[in-house]
Design a protein around this motif. Structure first.
Motif, PDB file in Angstrom:
ATOM      1  N   VAL A  82      19.540   0.219  21.810  1.00 27.92           N
ATOM      2  CA  VAL A  82      19.085   1.580  22.098  1.00 27.92           C
ATOM      3  C   VAL A  82      17.630   1.496  22.552  1.00 27.92           C
ATOM      4  O   VAL A  82      16.777   0.973  21.824  1.00 27.92           O
ATOM      5  CB  VAL A  82      19.204   2.483  20.855  1.00 27.92           C
ATOM      6  CG1 VAL A  82      18.617   3.862  21.132  1.00 27.92           C
ATOM      7  CG2 VAL A  82      20.661   2.601  20.416  1.00 27.92           C
ATOM      8  N   TYR A 110      14.488   2.886  25.836  1.00 27.28           N
ATOM      9  CA  TYR A 110      13.849   3.981  26.567  1.00 27.28           C
ATOM     10  C   TYR A 110      13.430   3.500  27.944  1.00 27.28           C
ATOM     11  O   TYR A 110      13.032   2.345  28.129  1.00 27.28           O
ATOM     12  CB  TYR A 110      12.624   4.486  25.802  1.00 27.28           C
ATOM     13  CG  TYR A 110      11.813   5.535  26.543  1.00 27.28           C
ATOM     14  CD1 TYR A 110      12.308   6.824  26.729  1.00 27.28           C
ATOM     15  CD2 TYR A 110      10.561   5.230  27.070  1.00 27.28           C
ATOM     16  CE1 TYR A 110      11.571   7.791  27.411  1.00 27.28           C
ATOM     17  CE2 TYR A 110       9.814   6.188  27.751  1.00 27.28           C
ATOM     18  CZ  TYR A 110      10.325   7.465  27.922  1.00 27.28           C
ATOM     19  OH  TYR A 110       9.599   8.404  28.608  1.00 27.28           O
ATOM     20  N   PHE A 146      23.644  13.733  21.702  1.00 25.96           N
ATOM     21  CA  PHE A 146      23.463  12.296  21.920  1.00 25.96           C
ATOM     22  C   PHE A 146      24.550  11.510  21.192  1.00 25.96           C
ATOM     23  O   PHE A 146      25.101  10.542  21.722  1.00 25.96           O
ATOM     24  CB  PHE A 146      22.088  11.862  21.415  1.00 25.96           C
ATOM     25  CG  PHE A 146      20.928  12.189  22.331  1.00 25.96           C
ATOM     26  CD1 PHE A 146      20.872  13.385  23.032  1.00 25.96           C
ATOM     27  CD2 PHE A 146      19.876  11.299  22.475  1.00 25.96           C
ATOM     28  CE1 PHE A 146      19.808  13.689  23.859  1.00 25.96           C
ATOM     29  CE2 PHE A 146      18.796  11.586  23.300  1.00 25.96           C
ATOM     30  CZ  PHE A 146      18.766  12.791  23.989  1.00 25.96           C
ATOM     31  N   ALA A 166      14.158   9.860  18.191  1.00 27.10           N
ATOM     32  CA  ALA A 166      15.519   9.870  18.719  1.00 27.10           C
ATOM     33  C   ALA A 166      16.136   8.476  18.647  1.00 27.10           C
ATOM     34  O   ALA A 166      17.300   8.317  18.248  1.00 27.10           O
ATOM     35  CB  ALA A 166      15.518  10.379  20.157  1.00 27.10           C
ATOM     36  N   ALA A 167      15.359   7.460  19.010  1.00 24.88           N
ATOM     37  CA  ALA A 167      15.861   6.082  18.917  1.00 24.88           C
ATOM     38  C   ALA A 167      16.189   5.730  17.471  1.00 24.88           C
ATOM     39  O   ALA A 167      17.233   5.131  17.184  1.00 24.88           O
ATOM     40  CB  ALA A 167      14.832   5.114  19.493  1.00 24.88           C
ATOM     41  N   VAL A 202      17.564   6.623  25.246  1.00 19.75           N
ATOM     42  CA  VAL A 202      17.370   7.915  24.593  1.00 19.75           C
ATOM     43  C   VAL A 202      16.517   8.858  25.443  1.00 19.75           C
ATOM     44  O   VAL A 202      16.337  10.020  25.090  1.00 19.75           O
ATOM     45  CB  VAL A 202      16.718   7.778  23.197  1.00 19.75           C
ATOM     46  CG1 VAL A 202      17.655   7.085  22.232  1.00 19.75           C
ATOM     47  CG2 VAL A 202      15.377   7.063  23.284  1.00 19.75           C
ATOM     48  N   LEU A 262      19.438   7.607  16.430  1.00 19.83           N
ATOM     49  CA  LEU A 262      20.654   7.124  17.085  1.00 19.83           C
ATOM     50  C   LEU A 262      21.028   5.730  16.608  1.00 19.83           C
ATOM     51  O   LEU A 262      22.213   5.399  16.490  1.00 19.83           O
ATOM     52  CB  LEU A 262      20.483   7.157  18.601  1.00 19.83           C
ATOM     53  CG  LEU A 262      20.936   8.448  19.300  1.00 19.83           C
ATOM     54  CD1 LEU A 262      22.428   8.703  19.063  1.00 19.83           C
ATOM     55  CD2 LEU A 262      20.137   9.664  18.842  1.00 19.83           C
ATOM     56  N   ASP A 278      21.190  11.540  26.909  1.00 16.55           N
ATOM     57  CA  ASP A 278      20.995  12.974  27.032  1.00 16.55           C
ATOM     58  C   ASP A 278      21.981  13.558  28.043  1.00 16.55           C
ATOM     59  O   ASP A 278      22.363  12.899  29.007  1.00 16.55           O
ATOM     60  CB  ASP A 278      19.558  13.304  27.439  1.00 16.55           C
ATOM     61  CG  ASP A 278      19.216  12.799  28.826  1.00 16.55           C
ATOM     62  OD1 ASP A 278      19.325  13.587  29.780  1.00 16.55           O
ATOM     63  OD2 ASP A 278      18.838  11.615  28.956  1.00 16.55           O
TER      64      ASP A 278
END
Length: 435
Positions: free
Chosen positions: A180, A182, A124, A162-163, A142, A166, A103
């Protein structure tokens, strides 16, 4: 013949100097050479915008980081338009990997009225486009502490979406399988459900590649059990993707001895956890730094930084914290298992069910994820169920549940107080960022 020999020689030099890439397999990280990788990192955000543009500063910092065995840095914000080649090469030469938040400064997923739209996705993607080519890019986040409240879990599907998106973009572009994941706040009332939710489901393309936790529960003369680290291991012993600590270093009982590192990298945790990152490199108002660039100056003086803390120059160790961390890390070098010998058996956990109980609260039911452009619309029942529960907020182990940092924190500049409104939060966010 001479040409062939020259080609082989150049290839050999390239192989010697190239750093192995990092990938996730099962619940562990491995290098492209087949060795298990443990994160031994430091949060690195010298300036609010992008610390990876000043090649001279990167060199000074990387040299000192290398001395104490650092193999990773975490950067929370970058300018995807910037030239990062020199800094990334400097850290690569020092054997240091980058874990990067995707972000930018106005595209983060929000806890209040969460949404995931095309603007966010493109921002992103732009960061991913700018960094995927670096071999020492270890992983992308993310989000960082999107959920900071007990009733903030309605934003979790947007994090997972979002993951998903992406990872899909990474694969569609033919980029290597850069993990990827968090980075979560340590909120006891929803931590285990969030951890499982982000990895649940039969479709691995919709799940995170790793989970990380910002935890400050080991303070002063604590222990593996007093801190709750033993419970974190128990919660993750069958987790199907790698898990590590993305921020640690409680400073409520100075000086910091970083004794938790012995647990993280020792037999108690290294079978389950893949290392830890210490918060943070630079000394600033929150008093978490392990180095400084000089004494604090009057913010009102000419050319002074807004908060009075210099953000460039020769890094000088903050003692005894710097020395204590160095002492810990020099004795902690887990080798783990070879990738060739590792056969992962853990399966995806069950997706947590909705519950609004006082001791555990999870306001999401199942694994339905929003599409790009979706915005959460609270129904009457959802609004009622997401009301802040009564009682105090702690992690059940005698420690505060939210990260106890104050002052400038690049990942989450202000820790959101239970019940605080979005408007007040925005005002405080801007105020604390520059104080």
């Amino acid at each position: 013949m001479r040409s062939a020999l020259l080609t082989c020689a150049i290839a050999g030099l390239t192989a010697v100097h190239a750093i192995p890439t990092i990938k996730a397999k099962g619940s562990k990280f491995f290098t492209s050479e087949g060795n298990q990788f443990f994160v031994k990192g430091i949060a690195y955000q010298l300036v609010p915008d992008d610390p990876l543009l000043d090649a001279k500063q990167c060199k000074l910092d990387a040299d000192l980081m290398k001395e104490i065995g650092t193999n990773s840095i975490r950067v929370y914000h970058v300018d995807p338009e910037g030239d990062h080649d020199e800094c990334m090469k400097t850290f690569e030469d020092a054997g240091i990997y980058l874990w990067l938040d995707l972000d930018t400064f106005d595209t983060q997923i929000e806890q209040n009225s969460p949404h995931w739209n095309e603007t966010q996705l493109q921002a992103f993607q732009k960061v991913m486009d700018g960094f995927h080519q670096y071999d020492n890019l270890a992983g992308f986040f993310v989000g960082n502490e999107v959920i900071t409240k007990e009733n903030g879990t309605l934003s979790a599907p947007f994090v997972k979406a979002a993951a998903r998106d992406l990872k899909s973009y990474r694969d569609s572009k033919g980029y290597r399988k850069i993990p990827v994941g968090y980075s979560a706040a340590d909120i006891a009332i929803n931590r285990p459900m969030l951890q499982n939710f982000l990895a649940c489901g039969s479709n691995s393309s919709e799940s995170i590649d790793f989970f990380a936790l910002n935890t400050y529960s080991w303070c002063g003369d604590s222990s593996y059990s007093t801190s709750g680290y033993n419970k974190r291991v128990e919660e993750a012993k069958d987790y199907p993707v790698p898990i590590f600590i993305s921020e640690t270093g409680c400073n409520t009982v100075p000086p910091r001895d970083f004794a938790d590192q012995a647990a993280v990298f020792g037999k108690q945790m290294s079978e389950v956890y893949s290392g830890a990152m210490v918060y943070e490199w630079i000394q600033e108002a929150n008093n978490y730094g392990i180095i400084s660039y000089g004494p604090k100056v009057d913010p009102e003086s000419p050319n002074a930084p807004p908060d009075g803390f210099p953000r460039s120059g020769k890094p000088t160790p903050v003692d005894p914290d710097f020395a204590n961390l160095s002492k810990q890390w020099k004795t902690l070098n887990p080798t783990g298992i070879k990738e060739s010998d590792y056969k992962p058996t853990a399966t995806a956990p069950a997706c947590p069910s909705y519950t609004s109980a006082a001791e555990l609260q999870w306001l999401v039911n199942g694994n339905d994820l929003p599409t790009v452009g979706a915005t959460y619309q609270a129904s009457a029942s959802a609004t009622q169920s997401s009301a802040t529960p009564t009682g105090g907020s702690n992690n059940g182990e005698g420690q505060p549940s939210a990260t106890p940092k104050q002052g400038l924190s690049p990942g989450s500049p202000v820790r959101e107080v239970q019940g605080m409104g979005l408007g007040l939060f925005g005002v405080l966010l801007g105020f604390f960022w520059w104080m």
